[in-house]
Design a protein around this motif. Sequence first.
Motif, PDB file in Angstrom:
ATOM      1  N   GLY A 182       1.211  -1.037  -0.147  1.00  9.01           N
ATOM      2  CA  GLY A 182       0.066  -0.115   0.308  1.00  9.01           C
ATOM      3  C   GLY A 182       0.950   0.471  -0.211  1.00  9.01           C
ATOM      4  N   ARG A 183       1.835   1.183   0.374  1.00  7.90           N
ATOM      5  CA  ARG A 183       3.159   2.567  -0.952  1.00  7.90           C
ATOM      6  C   ARG A 183       2.506   3.480  -2.072  1.00  7.90           C
ATOM      7  N   LEU A 184       1.528   4.123  -2.234  1.00  6.35           N
ATOM      8  CA  LEU A 184       0.902   4.527  -3.034  1.00  6.35           C
ATOM      9  C   LEU A 184       1.897   5.812  -3.757  1.00  6.35           C
ATOM     10  N   ALA A 185       3.296   6.248  -2.630  1.00  6.29           N
ATOM     11  CA  ALA A 185       3.598   7.337  -3.228  1.00  6.29           C
ATOM     12  C   ALA A 185       5.118   5.890  -4.245  1.00  6.29           C
ATOM     13  N   CYS A 186       4.992   5.100  -4.222  1.00  3.98           N
ATOM     14  CA  CYS A 186       6.043   4.740  -4.954  1.00  3.98           C
ATOM     15  C   CYS A 186       5.845   4.790  -6.439  1.00  3.98           C
TER      16      CYS A 186
END
Length: 248
Positions: free
Chosen positions: A103-107
């Motif tokens: 869930g590390r959407l900034a990636c």
Amino acid sequence: MARLRDYCASLLRIADLALPPRCPGCGTITPADHRFCASCWTSLRFLGPPWCAACHAPFDHDRGEGARCAACIADPPPHDGIRAAVAYGEVARGIALKLKYSGRLACAGTMARAMARLMPEEADLLVPVPLHRWRLWSRGYNQAGLVAAALSRAHGVPSMPDLLRRVRATPVLRGLGGAARARAVAGAFALAPQARARLAGKTVVLVDDVHTSGATAAACVRALKRGGAARVILLCWARVLTEGEGVD
């Protein structure tokens, strides 16, 4: 109004101190968002020309305009090139897994920034590789769709995540041979009812996070070209260059 601006600026400074930018690869504090530390940056292998004129696999030296790799000479690909920001490796894999499973959407923004230099100038549409609806419901988002949206914001090329659909769930392709991979994705992708009018004569950029065996991409490309797309160019974060590697 001036007081409000000063107050908001103060909040942002506090947030920066509490949550400083970190390296997408290892988490080390960095000067700005989406910046890599020196160690992670130097471990990334950025891809670009010279490359195969058909599949864009990197060459170790310039072989001349129009040169193709042996694989493309033997079996010309259905797509119009694969453009990958980096070669698949430890750091590239880690970022892909953070986006896909953690869930590390900034990636998605980190990937899009690295991919931006390879965006085709003639691009008309961005189409992310779709997930099956069951996978989408369980994960909550399509990682390729997030990357395509970030590219769209940066370049102004419209992203159309609903033109191509995965109508059949497919097994994990890792470990399968070429023929088995092709069978696994056969008939898995279909166009939305309105897709043909939007695809006719267009140059489509098919967006994904990691390009592995190419079976899924090839099935998507064929569906888009049957729908009238003139050219389909793949654009992804990382490309597997060694047989047997791939995202878990």
